[in-house]
Design a protein around this motif. Structure first.
Motif, PDB file in Angstrom:
ATOM      1  N   ASN A  64       3.421  -1.526   2.436  1.00 36.43           N
ATOM      2  CA  ASN A  64       3.011  -0.733   1.277  1.00 36.43           C
ATOM      3  C   ASN A  64       3.301  -1.495  -0.010  1.00 36.43           C
ATOM      4  N   ARG A 110       2.519  -5.273   0.473  1.00 36.83           N
ATOM      5  CA  ARG A 110       1.130  -5.218   0.952  1.00 36.83           C
ATOM      6  C   ARG A 110       0.234  -6.084   0.078  1.00 36.83           C
ATOM      7  N   LEU A 140      -1.774  -9.469   1.444  1.00 34.70           N
ATOM      8  CA  LEU A 140      -3.234  -9.559   1.373  1.00 34.70           C
ATOM      9  C   LEU A 140      -3.673 -10.750   0.533  1.00 34.70           C
ATOM     10  N   VAL A 158       3.241  -9.723   8.676  1.00 33.61           N
ATOM     11  CA  VAL A 158       3.384  -8.488   7.912  1.00 33.61           C
ATOM     12  C   VAL A 158       4.566  -7.728   8.492  1.00 33.61           C
ATOM     13  N   VAL A 170      -2.301  -3.163   7.462  1.00 34.19           N
ATOM     14  CA  VAL A 170      -2.440  -4.365   6.638  1.00 34.19           C
ATOM     15  C   VAL A 170      -2.977  -5.522   7.471  1.00 34.19           C
ATOM     16  N   GLN A 222      -6.653  -5.168   7.886  1.00 40.20           N
ATOM     17  CA  GLN A 222      -7.367  -5.569   6.678  1.00 40.20           C
ATOM     18  C   GLN A 222      -7.489  -7.089   6.592  1.00 40.20           C
TER      19      GLN A 222
END
Length: 307
Positions: free
Chosen positions: A20, A24, A28, A39, A59, A62
């Motif tokens: 978060n 995060r 990314l 992660v 994550v 993504q």
């Protein structure tokens, strides 16, 4: 520094607390610029309670969707054996660790008079010992490969104080001390250790900041600074402050000070020259702890030489 493209192709990064908020955003952004990313996130609440891999998995999904490589890991950074297992997994998968971004953290805010010592210890364990554990687990790897970039996450609460955050502030100032020494010890192996002091709109700060300013305090604006500290041309032993598009550095300065001969080394004499002691005219940032000793001894030698 000259304008250049910041690229992490071929680099392996571990980002703690990456499920978060800032973590995060950091994960990314590193992945978008080519890094393989671990992660790490325990998946607990803001106060550290509970655990779940859901946020970390999201994550990772993504990153994979954008064509990157990532793995999720739920190690508790306060538990060294779990951290060692995480790093072993990374080495088995990718064979190296280039970047460690110590971001994991929790809050247990209360005034010091009302704070339970268990809450003080827990915050210290996650922020300070979490950073120690993760750094220790990758340190020899980075020494062997003669390359490493480590980022500690400090805070204005540690650097300057903040009511109700004695535990958090103590931990955040402690990682600056850790950075100062590790930067010296890692220098000959091109291990650069820096600290990031962020201000961002995340679940960690939602109760501390006015809702109307949240749109300015984006995690991405902080991540821009974090990635600078992660790349090949990173500085060394720097505290970078970042938030709302603003960037600054903080340094610890020491005044030039005054020498008192033995006969005058009394509290009354110190009080009498207090203004001179505090004079910032010739203050400077010291490169290592022993530089203070050298300064005082040189003043003493100069004084005795003039007698």
């Amino acid at each position: 520094m000259s304008q250049q493209c910041i690229d992490f192709t071929g680099r392996v990064a571990i980002v703690t607390g990456a499920g978060n908020g800032l973590g995060r955003s950091h994960a990314l952004a590193l992945a978008r610029r080519g890094a393989k990313v671990v992660v790490n996130d325990l998946g607990g609440a803001r106060d550290g309670a509970g655990n779940s891999l859901q946020a970390a998995d999201e994550v990772v999904a993504q990153i994979q969707a954008m064509g990157g490589e990532a793995i999720a890991n739920g190690a508790n950074v306060a538990n060294f054996s779990e951290v060692e297992a995480m790093v072993a997994q990374v080495m088995e998968r990718w064979g190296r660790v280039d970047i460690l971004l110590n971001n994991a953290g929790i809050l247990r805010d209360k005034s010091f008079s009302r704070m339970d010592l268990a809450d003080f210890r827990l915050v210290m364990d996650v922020h300070l010992m979490g950073s120690v554990n993760c750094t220790k687990a990758v340190w020899e790897i980075m020494r062997a490969q003669n390359y490493g970039r480590i980022v500690m996450t400090t805070s204005s609460s540690g650097l300057y104080g903040n009511f109700g955050q004695s535990n958090y502030g103590a931990a955040k100032m402690a990682v600056v001390g850790l950075m100062n020494t590790l930067a010296l010890e890692g220098q000959k192996h091109d291990i650069r250790v820096n600290a990031l002091a962020p201000t961002a709109a995340t679940r960690m700060t939602e109760d501390l900041l006015d809702k109307t300013v949240f749109e300015l305090l984006t995690p991405e604006s902080v991540t821009a600074g974090a990635l600078l500290l992660c790349h090949e041309g990173a500085p060394q032993r720097t505290i970078l402050c970042a938030g709302a598009g603003g960037y600054a550095t903080t340094r610890i300065f020491e005044t030039n000070g005054v020498f008192l001969p033995p006969a005058l080394q009394t509290p009354e004499s110190v009080l009498a020259i207090w203004d001179a002691i505090c004079d910032t005219t010739d203050q400077c940032a010291l490169e290592a702890g022993f530089k203070q000793t050298e300064k005082f001894l040189s003043k003493a030698a100069a004084s005795f030489g003039n007698q």
